[in-house]
Structures are given as structure tokens and as C-alpha cells.
Design a protein around this motif. Structure first.
Motif, PDB file in Angstrom:
ATOM      1  N   GLY A 260       0.789  -1.229   0.000  1.00 53.38           N
ATOM      2  CA  GLY A 260       0.000   0.000   0.000  1.00 53.38           C
ATOM      3  C   GLY A 260       0.821   1.279   0.000  1.00 53.38           C
ATOM      4  N   CYS A 261       2.141   1.161   0.191  1.00 54.48           N
ATOM      5  CA  CYS A 261       2.984   2.358   0.200  1.00 54.48           C
ATOM      6  C   CYS A 261       2.958   2.988  -1.191  1.00 54.48           C
ATOM      7  N   GLN A 262       2.884   4.321  -1.219  1.00 56.83           N
ATOM      8  CA  GLN A 262       2.775   5.021  -2.501  1.00 56.83           C
ATOM      9  C   GLN A 262       4.129   5.571  -2.977  1.00 56.83           C
ATOM     10  N   CYS A 263       5.227   5.114  -2.382  1.00 55.74           N
ATOM     11  CA  CYS A 263       6.530   5.602  -2.842  1.00 55.74           C
ATOM     12  C   CYS A 263       6.849   4.983  -4.203  1.00 55.74           C
ATOM     13  N   VAL A 264       7.797   5.562  -4.907  1.00 60.77           N
ATOM     14  CA  VAL A 264       8.097   5.115  -6.268  1.00 60.77           C
ATOM     15  C   VAL A 264       8.587   3.665  -6.287  1.00 60.77           C
ATOM     16  N   CYS A 265       9.237   3.218  -5.220  1.00 58.45           N
ATOM     17  CA  CYS A 265       9.720   1.834  -5.179  1.00 58.45           C
ATOM     18  C   CYS A 265       8.577   0.849  -4.997  1.00 58.45           C
ATOM     19  N   CYS A 266       7.665   1.168  -4.093  1.00 56.59           N
ATOM     20  CA  CYS A 266       6.618   0.213  -3.718  1.00 56.59           C
ATOM     21  C   CYS A 266       5.443   0.167  -4.688  1.00 56.59           C
ATOM     22  N   ARG A 267       5.134   1.291  -5.308  1.00 55.72           N
ATOM     23  CA  ARG A 267       4.035   1.266  -6.257  1.00 55.72           C
ATOM     24  C   ARG A 267       4.339   0.257  -7.366  1.00 55.72           C
TER      25      ARG A 267
ATOM     26  N   MET B 278      14.673   6.129  -0.407  1.00 53.86           N
ATOM     27  CA  MET B 278      13.469   6.787  -0.929  1.00 53.86           C
ATOM     28  C   MET B 278      12.232   6.289  -0.193  1.00 53.86           C
ATOM     29  N   HIS B 279      12.172   4.960   0.010  1.00 54.96           N
ATOM     30  CA  HIS B 279      11.017   4.426   0.721  1.00 54.96           C
ATOM     31  C   HIS B 279      10.941   4.988   2.143  1.00 54.96           C
ATOM     32  N   ASN B 280      12.060   4.960   2.847  1.00 56.74           N
ATOM     33  CA  ASN B 280      12.048   5.393   4.250  1.00 56.74           C
ATOM     34  C   ASN B 280      11.707   6.872   4.402  1.00 56.74           C
TER      35      ASN B 280
HETATM   36 ZN   LIG Z   1       7.596   2.404  -0.245  1.00 51.96          ZN
END
Ligand SMILES: [Zn+2]
Ligand SMILES: [Zn+2]
Lengths: 405, 489
Positions: A310-317, A347-349
Motif C-alpha cells: 500500500g505504500c505510494q513511494c516510487v519503489c513500492c508502487r 526513498m522508501h524510508n
Molecule cells: Zn515504499
């Protein structure tokens, strides 16, 4: 002494106050654009954040980051900063910068503090160096940061020496006066005072009164995050914020664990910084709402889910959502082997921290911060018995009992 | 490197079929222009290059920055993904989705993937090749993989192109003629294996294209292999991977139309030009990342600028460690269109290197790839206009023959980047270094050769806790210290 009225290069726009806790939501208008409060500020000690380009930092939503005066003073040095035209131009960062002062110096074993300033041997080449309040401000004037910090006399909060603690607190006040006098550009750089006084609440109260009288554009609570008990930490923050003017930003220095952030916000603090979220990324630690995952653990080598669902960061999307679809297994694959592994997790953190602040701000504006706190802790711990006592107690003090639904 | 115009007949080919069109050629042993295309992948114009990856990425370039490199295709080594083999099934083979490799490394859909067994350049493996296996080096040590395993991996991972296994005893100075016979025999068997495996892929599932290796031994000594390649396999292979560019001279006529990937790694732009001059099409160019790690911003163009009489030869790169850049607000290369040059200046990049901030390498890497892209575009234009020979001669006069020596310390050397001989050296030099019992290679933290002692001695926040410059410390100790740092900050 009679305080000199100080120009300010910021405006603090209060948007909402929690009706139960001391949490506040605001917009802080700074020379390089507005920033939302509460805010977490990533630490780009040496004018760079763990391999991220300024553009990547911007993309995760950061509009205010930290640089370290001491580091930039040594490298690239004041002459270069003057030649280049300040730190914004130096690192091509179009948004705000806050420069912390010399905290690191006080950690040097050989540092010796006198009324004049801090004497120490350069860790680079061993040459004796003297840092004075005037020098600190001069450097920060060259850096051109939007928020600059006074030089303060910091000692470990855990120090049992009350006389030394009192001396440090009083000296910090005197140094603030020297900083105010030395500050060349109050109309474009905001000087923040730093409240000292260790864990002694009377000292903190006395210091707060002195600092508030000097009417700096913003106020920091310093000397914490040095390994003191969290209960004591919360008491200091709670005590200081109670004495601070409503219309000024309050910055608690060196704090960044998610729990510390949400509790400190409830205690009336607005701004935070910490190297931990970015430093820890390089060792494979991912911050998530369920806690920190060390993705170097072999258990994650076959985990093809996102770093945090559910994280909306560029890595997780996912790639379908325009992101990269980076998995835990891939972070395991590259961490500590390729620098880019650290970039991804950084970036995620940072995104996690900024998003946490965003959610907190929305909750304050919607006057549901107590509910936000409950949800936060319920997500982080699988049962109430695991909630840390210090957080439960601190929040009880501001009207939220986490243990009662 | 993209050609917008897709060849018209491409739509009639099965989607995974590689098309290589020679756009211009004169004679053998002459430079040629080509176009490598595969439907749904970006076209690669040749002479051109592939991004040389490590563990699925171009070093220092995170996936979100990858589009800034302008790279249209990448080279990936299987040895970067199979450290759990043979005890466990490597994670990459457990992904239950189509295009698992691309998905895992988050590579854009339109980037071409070329899979080989070994990194480029390969580090000699202590595990020797056998009739059915080759030695590889993973991040946890030497291993072997069988030809069958390799073919199964290729089938599972669905790369666009697979380079067949070659039996080459890397690191061996002289090779006896009996060994060479064996090389030829084994390579033939393994090439047959990879083709046979491809034929077992069901219709409708993407099939990889095979590049057959051409061994770095005399043509006569691999004549059986080459003959059988022509007799039985030529219509089943889509290209060749050439380990010694001098053999381009002796490439059989039937193999001429195929694209040629160089595994004869050029160590300088001049070496690269020599291979282009012999008709090489595609390169991995490891010297780009080597220059980046050394803090050297490449600075050369093809054709070279006009030489002023009496001027000294120009350096092929700028050593960004040098203090002279510390107040320089000009880009790495004036007029360069790369991200680093359009957004940042030399003073900042010099600072980043000195501060051991990872961003320094990121920016130089992006720049170096732009320089390389422009270099290849210049080469193609020069061939097109029939000026290649003169331009090469002018280039050799204009520039130093070698890249500048490295002076600063690079990022921490990852274990699998060590040359075998350097390995011994560095552990001797650093007597305090832990020697773990099972000797996973990536716990050695050595410094690359030539680093200045004064650069090594710099103490700063980054050096103490970072990915960079940690010496003489075992991983366990390193991690413990880091945890302390973390807890207190
Ligand atoms: Zn993320
Ligand atoms: Zn450039």
C-alpha cells in the motif's frame, strides 16, 4: 538584557489545534516556499542525502532538508560556498534548507568548551580549531540556509553534573545573544534559539523564559536524543511547549523514530530531524507501519511483495501504478552490494516519514488526532500489552489513554 | 540510440524473433552499420552498447534514474542471481509471473535483455570447467553450473537474447592444444543444449534468441565447432559473441550477417574503435563503470575536436577528485545534455567524492553513459559519411591512449569485483581483515589499488558508517558498530 526586536523571514500559519492533545497543524512559509507542519526533515549532512539526487528527494515530497554547518564549513568550506553562492546553488536544491550547528563537535572527546567557543582538534587533520557563535553564524550566512541555528553548549542529558548543566544552559543563552548580534541577514534567514537544560525541568523552564524573551522566529528544544529515558524526554518536551508562544514553530532536534514523532506531536512539537531513517536504509532496514524490517534477513530473499503493502513511494508502487514494483527480495538481493540498493530503500524510508507527518497533519486538521494515535500504535504492536510505557504515560498526560478503546 | 522507424517486415516475424539489418557494410574487416530490433523493445543501432549491469542494475543507477542513462538494452549475468545454488533454488526462479527477471530487477518493458553466464569482464573462477559445467563466481563464492541448468534458467527467465556457454579457462595464461580441442567440443555441446532447450518452449511463450560464442582460440582449433555451427545451427542462432576481436578476420561467410557482441572487453575508447573498425556491432564497455568508480568523468567525443597545432594530447577523462575543481561552477563537460551536467557543477561533484557521498558516483555514472552514447552516435555518423578511418586516426592523435590513472578511493569494492590476484594482495595488505571461515567473498573490504593514502585516511561520518571505505573490518563487527550508531542518532 533588553531583547532586540528581530526581523523574521518566516510566517507561521496555524491551521488547526487538536481539541484534546497539544498537537498543531500549520503551514510554515519560508524563503524557499511553504512547508507543512508537523514536518520530518531528512538529514543531508554533507549537502547530499544518501545517494539521492535533489530531484529524487523532491519527488518523495521533501521541501525542507537539513545540512550540517560544521561539515559544510570543512568541506566544501566557506570560500567555496561564497564563490558558488550558497548551499542551495551548491547542491542544486530549490527548496528550503535548515542548517544545524555543531552538535557533532560536542561529541568529540577532545572538545573543550570555553566562554569564547568550542576548541577541538580537527578530525580531518588534527589541527586545533575554535568555533565561536560568530563563526557559526558567519558560516550559516554563507550557506544561506532558510533556517539557521544558534551555537549552543550541548552536554549529554545523562550527565549528573548539575553545575555544568546550569553553566551550559546559561552559556547557551549568552551565545544566542552573540549569534543574534552576528547575524547579517535576519530578513532572509531565520535564526532559531535552542533551549538547553538537560533533563532538569527547572533549568528547562528558566532557559525557555530567557530564549522566548529573545523573540527568535522559531524555537528549538535541544540536547535531547542522547540516550536519555523516553519518559524524561517527554517531560522536557511537554514542559517546554507549555511555555512557548503559540505562533512560532517548535523544533525538537534529533528525533525521528515514528513513535517518537507521533508522541512529540501530541506534546505540541512541530519539527523533527534525524539521520536514522536514511542511515538505516543502507543496512537494509525498511520502516513500515508494522515496524522496521531488516530486509537483509534471509527470510526476505523469497518475499516478492512490496517493501510495504500500500505504500505510494516510487519503489513500492507497482509498475501498473507507474512505480518500480521493487520487492523485498530485490532489496535483499542488492543491499550492501550495490549502492543503488541504498538509494531505493532511502526513498522508501523518507517517503514513509513524510507520509506519516502528512497523515498526522490531516488527522489534526480533521480533529481526530487521538484516533490517529490509537490506530498508529495498534498497527505497530499486535497487542496493547506491548505498547511502550513511556508513550502510554506521555499520551495519558495529554488526554489520550491508548489502553482504553 | 533509438531509431523511431521500425523495419516494415518486423511485424511479420514472431514477436520474440530478433531482426538484425545491416544498413551499411563495405568489406569484411570494415566497420558496419546495423539495426537490432525486436518487437516491443527499443531498437538498438549498431555499433552500439548495452548497459553492463551488476545484480540487475547499472551500478549506482537506481531504477527510477535508469531512463536518464538513455540505455536501450542491458547485459545481465546469471552468476549475479544464483548464490543459493545448489543448496536451494535461487529466489529468481521462484517468481511465478511472466518475464520474471525483468520484473525482479524493475527494468522497463522496452529495454532489451541479453543474458550471459558470467559478468563482464568475468573474474576467473577457482571452480574449473568440466564436460558439463562451468565455474562461476557468485557474491558468496565460487560455484559451478551445468549447461542443463543454464538452459533451464534461460527458459525460466525469458531474456530476449541468451549467450551460449563457452568453455574458456579464464585467467590461464597459456592453453595447451588438447585443452583447446576440449574447449571447442564442450562449447559445441553446450550451444546445442541451449538451442535444444529453446525448442522445448511451447508456442505462444516467448522464446529467447541464441548468440553462439566464438572462442578466443585459433580458427583451426575450433574448426569442428564452427563447421557444425554452420551445418546444423546457423538458422537457429541469431548472433555471435566474440571473445577475441581478431577472429572477426576469420569468421565464416555464413555468420557474417549475424550481429556480433564483443566479449573482448575494450579497455579504452581507442580499443573500442579498433574493434568497430573490424566490424564489431555491440559492446558492454566495462571501462565506463570503472572510470565512474575511480571518480573519472569521461570527456571525449567522436570525431575528436579539431587539433590545434602543437597542443598536447587531451586526456580522455577528468579526475574529479582533484582540488582544482572545488570552486568550479561549470558542468563536467560544457554542452553535455546529461542529468549531471544540466543540473550540477564540478564543485559539487568534487565535494561529493571527497565527502564519500554516494551521489558523486551516481552523477558521474549518468554523465559517463551520456558520453558513451554520444561517442557511439558519432561513430555511426562517421561510418555513414565514410570518414571512419580518418576520424579514428585523428582521435588517436588528439587523445591520450589510456584513461587517466585513478587517484581517489572508489566505492567499497564489492567482493565479486575483485580480481583473483588482487584478492590475495589485498588481504595480505590488510592483515587485520577478518578471514571468515567459509570465506564469503563480499566480506573483504579492500581498497582498490593506487588509492592515495591521504584519501584513505579521511575520517568522516560517511566513512565511518557508510557503504564506502570501510577497511579491515569484518561484516559482523561492521554491523554491530552500525547498530550502535543507529540507536544513538
Ligand atoms: Zn515504499
Ligand atoms: Zn554530462
Amino acid at each position: 538584557m533588553a531583547p532586540i526586536a528581530m526581523p523574521s523571514a518566516l510566517s507561521y500559519e496555524l491551521l488547526a489545534k487538536c481539541s484534546i492533545t497539544k498537537a498543531r497543524a500549520a503551514t510554515l512559509h519560508l524563503p524557499h516556499g511553504p512547508v507543512p507542519l508537523p514536518i520530518f526533515m531528512p538529514v543531508a549532512t554533507q549537502a547530499s542525502l544518501k545517494g539521492l539526487t535533489p530531484e529524487q528527494l523532491e519527488d518523495v515530497g521533501c521541501r525542507l532538508c537539513l545540512n550540517n554547518t560544521y561539515h559544510l564549513g570543512l568541506k566544501p568550506g566557506q570560500a567555496t560556498l561564497d564563490a558558488v553562492g550558497g548551499a542551495h546553488k551548491f547542491q542544486s536544491w530549490p527548496h528550503n534548507i535548515l542548517t544545524v550547528s555543531f552538535q557533532m563537535v560536542s561529541l568529540l572527546k577532545l572538545a573543550k568548551v570555553t566562554e569564547e567557543g568550542v576548541r577541538f582538534l580537527s578530525p580531518h587533520d588534527g589541527t586545533p580549531m575554535l568555533l565561536t557563535p560568530e563563526h557559526s553564524i558567519s558560516l550559516q550566512n554563507s550557506i544561506g540556509s532558510d533556517i539557521i541555528m544558534q551555537l549552543d553548549d550541548v552536554i549529554a542529558t545523562t550527565s549528573p553534573d548539575l553545575a555544568r548543566m546550569t553553566e551550559a544552559m546559561e552559556r547557551s543563552v549568552r551565545w544566542l545573544d552573540r549569534c543574534i548580534k552576528a547575524h547579517k541577514y535576519p530578513e532572509k534567514q531565520n535564526l532559531f534559539c535552542i533551549i538547553q537544560g538537560g533533563l532538569d525541568l527547572d533549568l528547562r523552564r528558566a532557559c525557555t523564559a530567557e530564549m522566548v524573551a529573545r523573540d527568535t522566529p522559531g524555537i528549538a528544544i535541544g540536547g535531547l536524543s542522547g540516550g536519555e529515558a523516553k519518559d524524561a524526554y517527554c517531560k522536557v518536551v511537554d514542559t517546554c511547549t507549555a511555555l512557548l508562544p503559540e505562533k512560532k514553530p517548535r523544533y525538537v532536534m534529533g528525533v525521528g523514530y515514528p513513535e517518537d514523532l507521533v508522541v512529540s506531536i501530541a506534546l505540541g512539537a512541530d519539527m523533527f530531524d534525524c539521520v536514522w531513517p536514511t542511515r538505516t536504509a543502507r543496512f537494509g532496514n525498511a520502516i513500515t507501519a508494522q515496524g522496521v524490517l531488516n530486509l537483509r534477513n534471509a527470510a526476505y530473499s523469497e518475499d516478492f511483495s512490496a517493501i510495504e503493502a500500500g505504500c505510494q513511494c516510487v519503489c513500492c508502487r507497482s509498475q501498473d501504478e507507474g512505480g518500480l514494483g521493487i520487492t523485498r527480495a530485490y532489496i535483499y538481493h542488492v543491499t550492501a552490494k550495490e549502492t543503488a540498493g541504498a538509494h531505493l530503500l532511502t526513498m522508501h524510508n523518507v517517503h514513509y516519514q513524510l507520509n506519516l507527518m502528512k497523515l498526522a497533519r490531516e488527522a489534526i486538521i480533521g480533529d481526530r488526532y487521538p484516533a490517529f494515535l490509537r490506530e498508529f500504535f495498534a498497527e505497530l504492536y499486535d497487542e496493547k500489552s506491548k505498547y511502550p510505557d513511556w508513550a502510554v504515560n506521555a499520551l495519558k498526560g495529554v488526554g489520550v489513554d491508548l489502553l482504553i478503546d | 540510440m533509438t531509431d523511431e522507424s521500425t523495419p516494415s517486415h518486423l511485424s511479420q516475424l514472431p514477436p520474440e524473433m530478433l531482426d538484425f539489418t545491416i544498413l551499411k557494410r563495405t568489406t569484411t574487416l570494415a566497420p558496419r552499420l546495423g539495426r537490432l530490433s525486436l518487437s516491443s523493445r527499443k531498437t538498438i543501432l549498431t555499433p552500439g552498447f548495452l548497459g553492463n549491469t551488476s545484480r540487475g542494475i547499472v551500478p549506482h543507477v537506481s531504477q527510477d534514474n535508469f531512463p536518464k542513462t538513455g540505455i536501450n538494452g542491458v547485459y545481465i549475468a546469471l552468476e549475479d542471481f544464483v548464490e543459493k545454488h545448489p543448496q536451494k533454488t535461487p529466489p529468481i526462479f521462484q517468481i511465478e509471473a511472466s518475464d520474471p527477471l525483468r520484473r525482479f530487477i524493475a527494468l522497463p518493458h522496452d529495454s532489451l535483455i541479453v543474458l550471459g553466464a558470467r559478468r563482464q569482464p568475468p573474474i576467473p573462477s577457482a571452480a574449473t570447467n568440466t564436460n558439463s559445467e562451468i565455474g562461476i563466481l557468485t557474491s558468496v563464492g565460487f560455484r559451478t553450473i551445468s549447461s542443463e541448468y543454464y538452459a533451464a534458467a534461460a527458459r525460466k527467465l525469458q531474456p530476449d537474447i541468451v549467450v551460449g556457454l563457452a568453455d574458456i579457462p579464464f585467467g590461464q595464461e597459456t592453453i595447451g592444444s588438447r585443452r583447446k580441442d576440449k574447449m571447442s567440443d564442450r562449447t559445441e555441446t553446450w550451444t546445442r543444449d541451449i538451442i535444444a532447450k529453446r525448442n522445448t518452449i511451447e508456442k505462444g511463450t516467448p522464446r529467447y534468441n541464441v548468440f553462439a560464442p566464438i572462442l578466443p582460440i585459433e580458427k583451426e582449433l575450433q574448426s569442428w565447432y564452427l563447421e557444425h555451427l554452420l551445418d546444423d545451427m546457423v538458422d537457429k542462432i541469431s548472433g555471435v559473441a566474440i571473445y577475441d576481436s581478431h577472429l572477426l578476420d576469420q569468421l565464416p561467410e555464413e555468420l557474417q550477417p549475424l550481429p556480433r557482441l564483443s566479449f573482448d572487453n575494450p579497455t579504452s575508447p581507442q580499443a573500442l574503435l579498433r574493434q568497430v573498425g573490424l566490424g564489431m556491432d555491440l559492446f558492454t564497455v566495462p571501462f565506463v563503470t570503472e572510470a565512474t568508480d575511480a571518480g573519472i568523468a569521461l570527456e571525449f567525443t567522436f570525431p575528436a575536436p579539431q587539433k590545434t597545432n602543437g597542443a598536447e594530447r587531451r586526456s580522455l577523462g577528468i579526475d574529479m577528485w582533484q582540488n582544482e575543481h572545488s570552486e568550479s561552477v561549470i558542468p563536467l563537460t560544457e554542452g553535455c545534455k546529461c542529468y549531471a551536467c544540466t543540473k550540477h557543477h564540478r564543485a559539487y561533484i568534487q565535494h561529493l567524492l571527497g565527502a564519500k557521498e554516494m551521489l558523486g558516483w551516481v552523477l558521474i555514472q549518468l554523465h559517463n553513459h551520456e558520453i558513451l552514447s554520444a561517442f557511439f552516435a558519432g561513430i555511426r555518423n562517421s561510418i555513414e559519411t565514410n570518414n571512419f578511418e580518418q576520424d579514428v586516426a585523428a582521435f588517436e592523435v588528439f587523445y591520450e591512449p589510456k584513461l587517466p590513472e585513478k587517484t581517489g578511493s572508489g566505492p567499497r569494492v564489492r567482493g565479486y569485483q575483485f580480481q583473483a590476484q588482487e584478492h590475495g594482495k589485498s588481504t595480505k595488505k590488510n592483515p587485520k581483515a577478518y578471514k571468515p571461515l567459509s570465506a564469503p567473498l563480499n566480506v573483504f573490504h579492500g581498497h582498490q589499488p593506487n588509492s592515495k593514502p591521504e584519501v584513505k585516511e579521511v575520517i568522516d561520518d560517511e566513512a565511518l558508517v557508510g557503504l564506502v571505505g570501510i577497511e579491515n573490518i569484518g561484516r559482523t563487527e561492521q554491523l554491530e558498530r552500525l547498530r550502535i550508531e543507529d540507536d544513538h542518532s
